[in-house]
Design a protein around this motif. Sequence first.
Motif, PDB file in Angstrom:
ATOM      1  N   LYS A 104       1.321  43.884  28.486  1.00  0.00           N
ATOM      2  CA  LYS A 104       1.998  44.344  29.690  1.00  0.00           C
ATOM      3  C   LYS A 104       1.279  43.844  30.942  1.00  0.00           C
ATOM      4  N   ALA A 105      -0.041  43.886  30.938  1.00  0.00           N
ATOM      5  CA  ALA A 105      -0.805  43.421  32.102  1.00  0.00           C
ATOM      6  C   ALA A 105      -0.540  41.939  32.358  1.00  0.00           C
ATOM      7  N   ASN A 106      -0.496  41.151  31.299  1.00  0.00           N
ATOM      8  CA  ASN A 106      -0.204  39.722  31.460  1.00  0.00           C
ATOM      9  C   ASN A 106       1.224  39.492  31.926  1.00  0.00           C
ATOM     10  N   ARG A 107       2.146  40.295  31.471  1.00  0.00           N
ATOM     11  CA  ARG A 107       3.545  40.163  31.897  1.00  0.00           C
ATOM     12  C   ARG A 107       3.689  40.492  33.377  1.00  0.00           C
ATOM     13  N   LYS A 164       1.377  40.250  35.635  1.00  0.00           N
ATOM     14  CA  LYS A 164       0.740  39.165  36.378  1.00  0.00           C
ATOM     15  C   LYS A 164       1.648  37.935  36.432  1.00  0.00           C
ATOM     16  N   ALA A 165       2.286  37.613  35.316  1.00  0.00           N
ATOM     17  CA  ALA A 165       3.183  36.455  35.284  1.00  0.00           C
ATOM     18  C   ALA A 165       4.398  36.671  36.175  1.00  0.00           C
ATOM     19  N   LEU A 166       4.948  37.875  36.195  1.00  0.00           N
ATOM     20  CA  LEU A 166       6.090  38.159  37.074  1.00  0.00           C
ATOM     21  C   LEU A 166       5.697  38.055  38.543  1.00  0.00           C
ATOM     22  N   ALA A 167       4.488  38.500  38.877  1.00  0.00           N
ATOM     23  CA  ALA A 167       4.018  38.396  40.259  1.00  0.00           C
ATOM     24  C   ALA A 167       3.866  36.933  40.663  1.00  0.00           C
ATOM     25  N   GLU A 168       3.329  36.113  39.774  1.00  0.00           N
ATOM     26  CA  GLU A 168       3.190  34.678  40.061  1.00  0.00           C
ATOM     27  C   GLU A 168       4.559  34.017  40.188  1.00  0.00           C
ATOM     28  N   TYR A 169       5.506  34.413  39.365  1.00  0.00           N
ATOM     29  CA  TYR A 169       6.847  33.863  39.428  1.00  0.00           C
ATOM     30  C   TYR A 169       7.510  34.215  40.758  1.00  0.00           C
ATOM     31  N   GLU A 170       7.380  35.471  41.164  1.00  0.00           N
ATOM     32  CA  GLU A 170       7.943  35.889  42.454  1.00  0.00           C
ATOM     33  C   GLU A 170       7.299  35.132  43.605  1.00  0.00           C
ATOM     34  N   LYS A 171       5.994  34.946  43.533  1.00  0.00           N
ATOM     35  CA  LYS A 171       5.284  34.199  44.566  1.00  0.00           C
ATOM     36  C   LYS A 171       5.790  32.763  44.627  1.00  0.00           C
ATOM     37  N   LYS A 172       5.992  32.160  43.467  1.00  0.00           N
ATOM     38  CA  LYS A 172       6.495  30.791  43.400  1.00  0.00           C
ATOM     39  C   LYS A 172       7.909  30.714  43.970  1.00  0.00           C
ATOM     40  N   ILE A 220       4.542  48.562  15.412  1.00  0.00           N
ATOM     41  CA  ILE A 220       5.480  48.491  16.539  1.00  0.00           C
ATOM     42  C   ILE A 220       5.316  49.727  17.425  1.00  0.00           C
ATOM     43  N   GLY A 221       5.170  50.890  16.813  1.00  0.00           N
ATOM     44  CA  GLY A 221       4.987  52.117  17.575  1.00  0.00           C
ATOM     45  C   GLY A 221       3.701  52.097  18.381  1.00  0.00           C
ATOM     46  N   LEU A 222       2.632  51.587  17.785  1.00  0.00           N
ATOM     47  CA  LEU A 222       1.352  51.531  18.494  1.00  0.00           C
ATOM     48  C   LEU A 222       1.388  50.501  19.622  1.00  0.00           C
ATOM     49  N   LEU A 223       2.096  49.414  19.408  1.00  0.00           N
ATOM     50  CA  LEU A 223       2.270  48.439  20.493  1.00  0.00           C
ATOM     51  C   LEU A 223       3.045  49.060  21.650  1.00  0.00           C
ATOM     52  N   TYR A 224       4.056  49.847  21.334  1.00  0.00           N
ATOM     53  CA  TYR A 224       4.847  50.513  22.363  1.00  0.00           C
ATOM     54  C   TYR A 224       4.006  51.509  23.157  1.00  0.00           C
ATOM     55  N   ILE A 225       3.118  52.209  22.464  1.00  0.00           N
ATOM     56  CA  ILE A 225       2.221  53.138  23.157  1.00  0.00           C
ATOM     57  C   ILE A 225       1.367  52.385  24.163  1.00  0.00           C
ATOM     58  N   GLY A 226       0.766  51.285  23.735  1.00  0.00           N
ATOM     59  CA  GLY A 226      -0.079  50.511  24.642  1.00  0.00           C
ATOM     60  C   GLY A 226       0.706  49.875  25.765  1.00  0.00           C
ATOM     61  N   TYR A 227       1.907  49.389  25.457  1.00  0.00           N
ATOM     62  CA  TYR A 227       2.729  48.718  26.465  1.00  0.00           C
ATOM     63  C   TYR A 227       3.203  49.692  27.540  1.00  0.00           C
ATOM     64  N   GLY A 228       3.326  50.947  27.196  1.00  0.00           N
ATOM     65  CA  GLY A 228       3.796  51.941  28.147  1.00  0.00           C
ATOM     66  C   GLY A 228       2.746  52.385  29.148  1.00  0.00           C
ATOM     67  N   GLN A 229       1.491  52.038  28.936  1.00  0.00           N
ATOM     68  CA  GLN A 229       0.421  52.498  29.826  1.00  0.00           C
ATOM     69  C   GLN A 229       0.179  51.479  30.927  1.00  0.00           C
ATOM     70  N   ASP A 230      -0.482  51.933  32.001  1.00  0.00           N
ATOM     71  CA  ASP A 230      -0.678  51.056  33.149  1.00  0.00           C
ATOM     72  C   ASP A 230      -2.060  50.406  33.193  1.00  0.00           C
ATOM     73  N   SER A 231      -2.923  50.689  32.234  1.00  0.00           N
ATOM     74  CA  SER A 231      -4.212  49.994  32.169  1.00  0.00           C
ATOM     75  C   SER A 231      -4.567  49.733  30.711  1.00  0.00           C
ATOM     76  N   ILE A 232      -5.414  48.750  30.524  1.00  0.00           N
ATOM     77  CA  ILE A 232      -5.788  48.356  29.165  1.00  0.00           C
ATOM     78  C   ILE A 232      -6.614  49.451  28.499  1.00  0.00           C
TER      79      ILE A 232
END
Length: 137
Positions: free
Chosen positions: A110-113, A115-123, A40-52
């Motif tokens: 996070k990157a997929n999220r 992208k999905a939020l941007a598509e939702y806003e566009k829709k 969980i901690g390692l997932l949080y580290i990755g989720y907090g960053q802005d690139s893969i």
Amino acid sequence: MMKFLPDINIKALVFGAAIAAAFILFGYQINDWLYPFSAIGLLYIGYGQDSIKKGAILGALGATPIVVLTLQGYMGTFSGFFVTENGIMTVTLIIILVGAFVGLVGAWTKANRVKALAEYEKKQNIEKNKNKNKKNK
């Protein structure tokens, strides 16, 4: 190098590494089934960053407390091959690679999220424009 540092989410790195280490200690003190929750901690580290790429690199860096706790015996004792220098290096490398992979998964999520939020806003904007056009006619 200084341009790279401001883009790193230090809070996610510190708290994620602390969460990972805490679950190793909880697993040692309470029950073995708590060990996997250190991811969980390692997932949080990755989720907090802005690139893969940063998520993978910092996931590997965040796995170092797990390496230290493992080598101190908090995940059990070593025997056989793992007592040798090559065995210790293998365990260290495996933990760091798993940390990098889990950090990569967090950053990818996070990157997929985003992208999905941007598509939702566009829709939503398209539907609002359709409704406005129907009201204007």
